[in-house]
Write a protein that holds these residues in place. Structure first.
Motif, PDB file in Angstrom:
ATOM      1  N   SER A 131       0.801  -1.238   0.000  1.00  0.00           N
ATOM      2  CA  SER A 131       0.000   0.000   0.000  1.00  0.00           C
ATOM      3  C   SER A 131       0.828   1.281   0.000  1.00  0.00           C
ATOM      4  CB  SER A 131      -0.974   0.023   1.190  1.00  0.00           C
ATOM      5  OG  SER A 131      -1.906  -1.022   1.042  1.00  0.00           O
ATOM      6  N   ASP A 157      -4.298   4.184  -5.179  1.00  0.00           N
ATOM      7  CA  ASP A 157      -4.427   5.233  -4.185  1.00  0.00           C
ATOM      8  C   ASP A 157      -4.415   6.529  -4.983  1.00  0.00           C
ATOM      9  OD1 ASP A 157      -4.459   6.821  -1.948  1.00  0.00           O
ATOM     10  OD2 ASP A 157      -2.305   6.651  -1.589  1.00  0.00           O
ATOM     11  N   TYR A 158      -5.604   7.095  -5.149  1.00  0.00           N
ATOM     12  CA  TYR A 158      -5.788   8.248  -6.015  1.00  0.00           C
ATOM     13  C   TYR A 158      -5.458   7.833  -7.442  1.00  0.00           C
ATOM     14  CZ  TYR A 158      -5.736  13.110  -7.606  1.00  0.00           C
ATOM     15  OH  TYR A 158      -5.969  14.270  -8.284  1.00  0.00           O
TER      16      TYR A 158
END
Length: 144
Positions: A37, A96-97
């Motif tokens: 992540s 993530d975005y």
């Protein structure tokens, strides 16, 4: 009016890889654990290659047990192994975005949990043998 997010596209290419040895699978997952992540495929390839990239040293990724595992391979070939791992659902990509980041699949996490636990056990045994408590103090800082 909302602005449309343009995600960085991901194109997987496992090349001619049909299978990977279990040890390779474990080491790729071990390297990925440092990036879950927070990083992507290219950073994982650099860890596995043993790259001297300044970000590797800045984030202490050179201390990862998988660092340099594929030192004799080209980055492109290492990337194909990583892409194979994604195609075989050991790893996944989540955004993530706009950036694609690596995450474990259930199958990959099961293997990594066992690998990490074995690593800790071996280090604890060494601590007992040397009458030290390094691992216990390090474990206070580990993300559960």
């Amino acid at each position: 009016m909302s602005k449309k997010v343009r995600r960085v596209p991901v194109s997987l290419d496992a090349g001619e890889i049909k299978d990977l040895p279990q040890e390779d699978i474990r080491m790729i997952l071990r390297g990925a654990d440092e990036l879950i992540s927070t990083g992507g495929r290219s950073m994982l390839a650099k860890i596995l290659k043993g790259s001297k990239d300044k970000k590797i040293f800045e984030y202490k990724l050179n201390e990862c047990p998988a660092y340099g595992y594929y030192q004799d391979m080209k980055l492109d070939d290492i990337a194909k192994c990583i892409d194979w791992m994604i195609k075989k659902d050991y790893l996944r990509i989540e955004y993530d975005y706009r950036l694609p980041l690596l995450v474990f699949s259930e199958k990959g996490w099961q293997i990594e949990k066992e690998t990490f636990a074995q690593e800790i056990y071996q280090r604890m045994c060494l601590d007992v043998k040397e009458n030290k408590a390094r691992v216990i103090f390090e474990m206070k800082e580990v993300n559960r």
